[in-house]
Design a protein around this motif. Structure first.
Motif, PDB file in Angstrom:
ATOM      1  N   ARG A 138      16.152   2.516  -1.226  1.00 52.06           N
ATOM      2  CA  ARG A 138      16.622   2.673   0.157  1.00 52.06           C
ATOM      3  C   ARG A 138      15.548   3.295   1.040  1.00 52.06           C
ATOM      4  N   SER A 139      14.797   4.235   0.475  1.00 52.59           N
ATOM      5  CA  SER A 139      13.743   4.885   1.278  1.00 52.59           C
ATOM      6  C   SER A 139      12.626   3.902   1.615  1.00 52.59           C
ATOM      7  N   LYS A 140      12.255   3.041   0.671  1.00 50.60           N
ATOM      8  CA  LYS A 140      11.224   2.040   0.940  1.00 50.60           C
ATOM      9  C   LYS A 140      11.698   1.041   1.994  1.00 50.60           C
ATOM     10  N   TYR A 141      12.959   0.676   1.922  1.00 52.38           N
ATOM     11  CA  TYR A 141      13.550  -0.226   2.904  1.00 52.38           C
ATOM     12  C   TYR A 141      13.515   0.418   4.298  1.00 52.38           C
ATOM     13  N   ALA A 142      13.945   1.673   4.367  1.00 50.33           N
ATOM     14  CA  ALA A 142      14.008   2.372   5.658  1.00 50.33           C
ATOM     15  C   ALA A 142      12.630   2.540   6.279  1.00 50.33           C
ATOM     16  N   CYS A 143      11.643   2.886   5.458  1.00 48.41           N
ATOM     17  CA  CYS A 143      10.283   3.085   5.977  1.00 48.41           C
ATOM     18  C   CYS A 143       9.723   1.773   6.517  1.00 48.41           C
ATOM     19  N   PHE A 144       9.860   0.718   5.756  1.00 49.00           N
ATOM     20  CA  PHE A 144       9.335  -0.585   6.162  1.00 49.00           C
ATOM     21  C   PHE A 144       9.957  -1.056   7.476  1.00 49.00           C
ATOM     22  N   GLN A 145      11.228  -0.776   7.676  1.00 49.30           N
ATOM     23  CA  GLN A 145      11.913  -1.213   8.890  1.00 49.30           C
ATOM     24  C   GLN A 145      11.396  -0.509  10.143  1.00 49.30           C
ATOM     25  N   GLN A 146      10.747   0.639   9.969  1.00 50.64           N
ATOM     26  CA  GLN A 146      10.251   1.416  11.109  1.00 50.64           C
ATOM     27  C   GLN A 146       8.850   1.015  11.560  1.00 50.64           C
ATOM     28  N   PHE A 147       8.162   0.201  10.777  1.00 56.09           N
ATOM     29  CA  PHE A 147       6.760  -0.115  11.078  1.00 56.09           C
ATOM     30  C   PHE A 147       6.531  -0.716  12.464  1.00 56.09           C
ATOM     31  N   PRO A 148       7.388  -1.628  12.933  1.00 55.48           N
ATOM     32  CA  PRO A 148       7.127  -2.221  14.257  1.00 55.48           C
ATOM     33  C   PRO A 148       7.034  -1.206  15.396  1.00 55.48           C
ATOM     34  N   LYS A 149       7.577  -0.005  15.202  1.00 56.98           N
ATOM     35  CA  LYS A 149       7.556   1.021  16.254  1.00 56.98           C
ATOM     36  C   LYS A 149       6.220   1.776  16.311  1.00 56.98           C
ATOM     37  N   LEU A 150       5.367   1.600  15.316  1.00 55.56           N
ATOM     38  CA  LEU A 150       4.127   2.366  15.218  1.00 55.56           C
ATOM     39  C   LEU A 150       2.982   1.687  15.952  1.00 55.56           C
ATOM     40  N   LYS A 151       2.089   2.489  16.526  1.00 56.55           N
ATOM     41  CA  LYS A 151       0.916   1.936  17.210  1.00 56.55           C
ATOM     42  C   LYS A 151      -0.018   1.225  16.227  1.00 56.55           C
ATOM     43  N   ILE A 152      -0.020   1.712  14.979  1.00 57.78           N
ATOM     44  CA  ILE A 152      -0.906   1.155  13.962  1.00 57.78           C
ATOM     45  C   ILE A 152      -0.303  -0.117  13.340  1.00 57.78           C
ATOM     46  N   ALA A 153       0.893  -0.503  13.757  1.00 58.55           N
ATOM     47  CA  ALA A 153       1.624  -1.610  13.128  1.00 58.55           C
ATOM     48  C   ALA A 153       0.796  -2.882  12.920  1.00 58.55           C
ATOM     49  N   PRO A 154       0.009  -3.352  13.901  1.00 57.18           N
ATOM     50  CA  PRO A 154      -0.755  -4.588  13.690  1.00 57.18           C
ATOM     51  C   PRO A 154      -1.797  -4.486  12.583  1.00 57.18           C
ATOM     52  N   ARG A 155      -2.108  -3.264  12.145  1.00 58.15           N
ATOM     53  CA  ARG A 155      -3.128  -3.072  11.121  1.00 58.15           C
ATOM     54  C   ARG A 155      -2.540  -2.673   9.752  1.00 58.15           C
ATOM     55  N   ILE A 156      -1.212  -2.695   9.638  1.00 63.33           N
ATOM     56  CA  ILE A 156      -0.575  -2.343   8.362  1.00 63.33           C
ATOM     57  C   ILE A 156      -0.482  -3.585   7.471  1.00 63.33           C
ATOM     58  N   THR A 157      -1.021  -3.481   6.267  1.00 56.63           N
ATOM     59  CA  THR A 157      -0.847  -4.509   5.243  1.00 56.63           C
ATOM     60  C   THR A 157       0.141  -3.947   4.232  1.00 56.63           C
ATOM     61  N   THR A 158       1.310  -4.569   4.106  1.00 55.02           N
ATOM     62  CA  THR A 158       2.345  -4.079   3.198  1.00 55.02           C
ATOM     63  C   THR A 158       2.309  -4.864   1.900  1.00 55.02           C
ATOM     64  N   LEU A 159       2.208  -4.151   0.792  1.00 56.01           N
ATOM     65  CA  LEU A 159       2.196  -4.758  -0.540  1.00 56.01           C
ATOM     66  C   LEU A 159       3.542  -4.514  -1.215  1.00 56.01           C
ATOM     67  N   PHE A 160       4.084  -5.557  -1.807  1.00 58.40           N
ATOM     68  CA  PHE A 160       5.378  -5.481  -2.483  1.00 58.40           C
ATOM     69  C   PHE A 160       5.159  -5.817  -3.958  1.00 58.40           C
ATOM     70  N   PRO A 161       4.822  -4.827  -4.794  1.00 58.88           N
ATOM     71  CA  PRO A 161       4.638  -5.120  -6.225  1.00 58.88           C
ATOM     72  C   PRO A 161       5.956  -5.547  -6.867  1.00 58.88           C
ATOM     73  N   THR A 162       5.876  -6.534  -7.758  1.00 61.82           N
ATOM     74  CA  THR A 162       7.022  -6.912  -8.581  1.00 61.82           C
ATOM     75  C   THR A 162       7.029  -5.981  -9.797  1.00 61.82           C
ATOM     76  N   LEU A 163       7.503  -6.404 -10.944  1.00 61.50           N
ATOM     77  CA  LEU A 163       7.566  -5.512 -12.105  1.00 61.50           C
ATOM     78  C   LEU A 163       6.166  -5.026 -12.466  1.00 61.50           C
ATOM     79  N   LEU A 164       5.992  -3.713 -12.428  1.00 57.86           N
ATOM     80  CA  LEU A 164       4.672  -3.104 -12.606  1.00 57.86           C
ATOM     81  C   LEU A 164       4.391  -2.773 -14.056  1.00 57.86           C
ATOM     82  N   LEU A 165       3.257  -3.250 -14.547  1.00 56.30           N
ATOM     83  CA  LEU A 165       2.794  -2.949 -15.890  1.00 56.30           C
ATOM     84  C   LEU A 165       1.545  -2.088 -15.811  1.00 56.30           C
TER      85      LEU A 165
END
Length: 318
Positions: A138-165
């Motif tokens: 839930r925290s990752k979901y909430a944080c990601f949803q807030q990105f468009p409000k940030l000035k740095i938003a156009p420079r954010i690269t979001t990585l979504f790892p699947t099952l991590l080994l």
């Protein structure tokens, strides 16, 4: 290649160890590593000049506001896992605060680690992640949803790892890698079952290669900045079959693991399941579009097959 000033959080975790080790060994970038306890770092941070240890908690990020204004690239891996208040403050409030302290005129890229658990099969936000996900999800979901409000938003690269080994003698082991060994111990029973489901996986070493590439080659304007990290889809049945082949166990008849049978096992073994666990049991296909691996960028992939998963997770062959 132009040298950069790189700010990294979460260096003491599984992914963090792989990423920082790659940056130390394969680049000359100046690194600023925010860690609570430097004694947990198992890589040699004295291996070369330009590696700076900042001992502090992410919740005290404001003390580095002047430094953050000079940073060319931030790699945000740090996360809290337990305790609703700490998870929200660290994973949402302070992570957003750190991003707000970066100067969009200076910072070329902020690489943020989310989780593929917050995305559906079309790589869109998964509503159940917000409503019944664990505190972490839930925290990752909430944080990601807030990105468009940030000035740095156009420079954010979001990585979504699947099952991590990942993990070895010099790196913390991921929960999935430790779980692979436990599941393999049940191969004698699993070989009699067929189950509908599929998933992706990725190794920390492969994630490190992707991050290193992105740091030196930030996405250009118009290129995708939301990347799901994973190898090609593996079905649950394929995983069972390859595990049995790896362990030299013969396959005989196989019983379909229906929801009714699964619920019987849950009741029989008195397994406690949260709402998210039950949702996952019925959702089954945790797959995504346009998954990214090192191969996507013309780089070799360290862990590409499920056989690699078994070997690198330390499953003993018999």
């Amino acid at each position: 290649m132009t040298l950069k000033r790189i700010f990294v959080t979460g260096a003491s975790g599984c992914i963090g160890h792989y990423v920082v080790e790659a940056l130390i060994q394969e680049t000359n970038h100046e690194l600023f590593l925010l860690v609570r306890n430097p004694e947990k770092l198992k890589f040699d941070y004295r291996a070369r000049p330009g590696i700076n240890i900042l001992q502090a908690d992410l919740r005290d990020i404001e003390q580095f506001s002047d430094l953050l204004k000079t940073i060319d690239c931030a790699v945000l891996i740090a996360t809290a896992w337990g305790g609703a208040q700490e998870v929200y403050e660290t994973n949402v409030v302070k992570t957003l605060r750190l991003l707000s302290l970066l100067d969009p005129e200076v910072c070329q890229q902020a690489i943020y680690f989310a989780t593929a658990s917050i995305l559906d099969r079309n790589n869109q936000p998964l509503k159940e992640a917000e409503s019944i996900g664990t505190d972490y999800i839930r925290s990752k979901y909430a944080c990601f949803q807030q990105f468009p409000k940030l000035k740095i938003a156009p420079r954010i690269t979001t990585l979504f790892p699947t099952l991590l080994l990942g993990g070895d003698a010099n790196k913390p082991q991921s929960h999935v890698s430790s779980g692979v060994v436990q599941v393999a111990n049940w191969a004698w029973l699993l070989r009699f079952l067929k189950a509908e489901g599929s998933f992706h996986f990725i190794h920390g070493k492969d994630i490190a290669q992707i991050v290193r590439h992105l740091i030196d080659h930030p996405p250009a304007e118009g290129e995708r900045r939301q990347l799901v990290l994973g190898n090609q889809m593996v079905t649950v049945n394929q995983a069972i079959e390859e595990t049995c082949l790896y362990l030299n166990k013969r396959l005989y008849f196989r019983i379909p693991l229906t929801p009714k049978l699964a619920n019987l096992f849950i009741a029989l073994f008195r397994i406690k399941m949260a709402d998210w666990d039950r949702f996952s049991m019925h959702y089954r296909h945790f797959t995504h579009r346009h998954v990214v691996s090192p191969e996507t960028f013309g780089l070799p992939t360290y862990c590409a097959t499920f056989m690699d998963v078994l070997k690198l997770s330390g499953v003993s062959r018999r």
